[in-house]
Design an enzyme around this catalytic site. Structure first.
Site, PDB file in Angstrom:
ATOM      1  N   ASP A 163       0.844  -1.181   0.000  1.00 11.82           N
ATOM      2  CA  ASP A 163       0.000   0.000   0.000  1.00 11.82           C
ATOM      3  C   ASP A 163       0.882   1.235   0.000  1.00 11.82           C
ATOM      4  OD1 ASP A 163      -2.503  -1.058   0.048  1.00 11.82           O
ATOM      5  OD2 ASP A 163      -2.672  -1.070   2.233  1.00 11.82           O
ATOM      6  N   LYS A 185      -4.432   2.381  -2.877  1.00 16.51           N
ATOM      7  CA  LYS A 185      -5.645   3.151  -3.165  1.00 16.51           C
ATOM      8  C   LYS A 185      -5.283   4.607  -2.952  1.00 16.51           C
ATOM      9  CE  LYS A 185      -8.912  -0.245  -1.305  1.00 16.51           C
ATOM     10  NZ  LYS A 185      -8.186  -1.010  -0.270  1.00 16.51           N
ATOM     11  N   MET A 300      -8.007  10.014   8.046  1.00 17.31           N
ATOM     12  CA  MET A 300      -8.726  10.240   6.785  1.00 17.31           C
ATOM     13  C   MET A 300      -9.689  11.426   6.903  1.00 17.31           C
ATOM     14  SD  MET A 300      -9.530   6.287   5.693  1.00 17.31           S
ATOM     15  CE  MET A 300      -9.954   5.676   7.312  1.00 17.31           C
TER      16      MET A 300
HETATM   17  N1  SAH Z   1      -4.033   1.248   9.232  1.00 23.54           N
HETATM   18  C1  SAH Z   1      -3.496   2.586   9.281  1.00 23.54           C
HETATM   19  C2  SAH Z   1      -4.542   3.634   8.932  1.00 23.54           C
HETATM   20  C3  SAH Z   1      -5.126   3.497   7.553  1.00 23.54           C
HETATM   21  S1  SAH Z   1      -6.252   4.771   7.149  1.00 23.54           S
HETATM   22  C4  SAH Z   1      -2.866   2.846  10.646  1.00 23.54           C
HETATM   23  O1  SAH Z   1      -3.052   2.076  11.587  1.00 23.54           O
HETATM   24  O2  SAH Z   1      -2.126   3.825  10.754  1.00 23.54           O
HETATM   25  C5  SAH Z   1      -5.202   5.918   6.323  1.00 23.54           C
HETATM   26  C6  SAH Z   1      -5.046   7.159   7.169  1.00 23.54           C
HETATM   27  O3  SAH Z   1      -4.038   6.948   8.149  1.00 23.54           O
HETATM   28  C7  SAH Z   1      -4.592   8.379   6.420  1.00 23.54           C
HETATM   29  O4  SAH Z   1      -5.659   9.014   5.766  1.00 23.54           O
HETATM   30  C8  SAH Z   1      -4.044   9.235   7.544  1.00 23.54           C
HETATM   31  O5  SAH Z   1      -5.086   9.809   8.285  1.00 23.54           O
HETATM   32  C9  SAH Z   1      -3.394   8.180   8.411  1.00 23.54           C
HETATM   33  N2  SAH Z   1      -1.952   7.994   8.131  1.00 23.54           N
HETATM   34  C10 SAH Z   1      -1.333   6.835   7.879  1.00 23.54           C
HETATM   35  N3  SAH Z   1       0.002   7.018   7.748  1.00 23.54           N
HETATM   36  C11 SAH Z   1       0.221   8.334   7.941  1.00 23.54           C
HETATM   37  C12 SAH Z   1       1.381   9.147   7.959  1.00 23.54           C
HETATM   38  N4  SAH Z   1       2.594   8.647   7.748  1.00 23.54           N
HETATM   39  N5  SAH Z   1       1.234  10.473   8.187  1.00 23.54           N
HETATM   40  C13 SAH Z   1       0.031  11.002   8.412  1.00 23.54           C
HETATM   41  N6  SAH Z   1      -1.101  10.278   8.408  1.00 23.54           N
HETATM   42  C14 SAH Z   1      -1.020   8.958   8.183  1.00 23.54           C
END
Ligand code: SAH
Length: 382
Positions: A163, A185, A300
């Site tokens: 991803d 995505k 998100m």
């Molecule tokens: N499973 C992931 C979240 C997936 S949803 C987790 O546990 O972190 C995707 C969202 O995660 C993004 O829209 C953002 O809000 C956040 N996100 C993930 N990685 C990020 C990063 N490096 N910096 C900022 N936001 C991040």
């Protein structure tokens, strides 16, 4: 932060990557993470590379190698996936006197790992012949925040399905015969359907391969991880899960924000902001969240942030409540913008806010620091 690229300090240096499809994905991400100025020469871009181009972190060069002034680059990385083309790139780089690296390391590391575990564990060999899927939570994007277990699984993998928010740069340290499949995505952009992703996992495992599904953060936090587990189970494919460092806690932390703090917040609530509060599809009670008294962590949420703030303000959240938006957490491009609930309502989202971001709403957000360095010692140089 500055990280090296295979022992080279490429910070601020111009690097040309030839090829932009899946074989190039690990190198491009690793180079961006090492703060190189990356140009990609390719017709077709994998979603991860496309996303970096859209975000202004990589330059996409049209045209052919013949039209490119190789001398302008400090380093050329060839990642076309085609040995004949790669050899041509090598000749051009040599003629121009520019250092050339192939996209990935040789396969020695992987072979030794495979041999060790084959000797050590016969049942693991059976599982490998059978094929299996390992869902790996990769943390917020810095390879240093992968768990030891995650790196072990990656070194044993035959196929890695990635991803865009996963620490894809780490794959550049793996054997060159690893197949990388990019199923990112992109919000409002390219995507592979979840059904198709499930099919790929099952099909590759049925070929007898060890398939690592490398996701951002933790697979079970808005990651659709359980859907992939169920799809594997229904297909009779062995599947395991390696927990990851979720962005919900780590990304605020990388910007100096504790989600709880004695005297300020006795808890935190993690929600998705991908559906706006007044949408019939929303199942969140924003008024209850406003009254809950916990730090709110919104994933998100970039697109609907002003509407989220309005819903909270309507339910009594103070206008002065600080809001910290941490973008690209843990990456070389990490940035923070701060605002308040009141400003979000009156003026909308702050300038420069863009996805991916973790938004923290609550008193703890006032700890946010713009240039907070990533965790020391959190980097994995292995
Ligand atoms: N499973 C992931 C979240 C997936 S949803 C987790 O546990 O972190 C995707 C969202 O995660 C993004 O829209 C953002 O809000 C956040 N996100 C993930 N990685 C990020 C990063 N490096 N910096 C900022 N936001 C991040």
């Amino acid at each position: 932060m500055s990280e090296q690229y295979r022992g080279l300090d490429v910070t601020g240096r111009r690097v040309l990557v030839v090829g932009g499809a899946e074989p190039a994905v690990p190198a491009v991400v690793a180079l961006v993470q090492a703060q190189a100025q990356v140009s990609v020469l390719a017709d077709a871009l994998a979603p991860v590379v496309d996303d970096l181009v859209q975000r202004g972190l990589v330059t996409h060069l049209p045209g052919s190698l013949r039209d490119t002034v190789i001398r302008d680059f400090a380093l050329v990385v060839t990642a076309t996936g085609d040995p004949t083309l790669d050899a041509g790139v090598a000749r051009s780089a040599e003629a121009a006197g520019v250092i050339l690296l192939p996209a990935q390391r040789d396969s020695a590391a992987k072979e030794s790992t495979t041999t060790d575990s084959t000797n050590a564990d016969a049942s693991a060999t059976n599982a490998r012949q059978q094929g299996r899927v390992i869902l790996v939570g990769g943390g917020p994007g810095d390879a240093g925040l992968l768990t030891v277990r995650a790196t072990e699984e990656l070194h044993r993998a035959d196929v890695v399905v990635v991803d865009r928010l996963a620490p894809v740069g780490y794959l550049d340290r793996l054997a060159s015969d690893i197949e990388v499949i990019d199923v990112s995505k992109i919000p409002r952009g390219r995507f592979t359907s979840q059904e198709r992703i499930n099919e790929i996992l099952v099909a590759k495992a049925r070929e007898g391969r060890a398939v690592v599904r490398l996701k951002g953060g933790d697979s079970f936090v808005f990651g659709r991880g359980m859907e992939e587990v169920l799809a594997c189970q229904e297909a009779g494919v062995p599947v395991t899960v390696v927990p990851g460092v979720t962005s919900a806690v780590s990304v605020p932390e990388l910007a100096g924000v504790p989600v709880t703090h004695r005297g300020l917040s006795q808890g935190f609530t993690v929600v998705s902001g991908h559906v706006p509060p007044d949408d019939p599809a929303s199942t969140l009670d924003w008024a209850a969240l406003a009254r809950g008294g916990t730090t709110l962590v919104v994933l998100m949420g970039v697109h609907h942030l002003a509407r989220i703030a309005a819903a909270l303000a309507d339910a009594g959240t103070r206008a002065a409540t600080p809001v910290a938006c941490v973008m690209d957490g843990g990456l070389a491009s990490q940035r923070v913008v701060t605002t308040t609930v009141g400003e979000l309502v009156s003026a909308g989202a702050p300038d420069g806010l863009r996805a991916p971001a973790v938004v923290v709403i609550g008193e703890v957000a006032r700890f946010a620091t713009g240039s907070h360095p990533p965790a020391e010692g959190g980097r994995n140089e292995s």
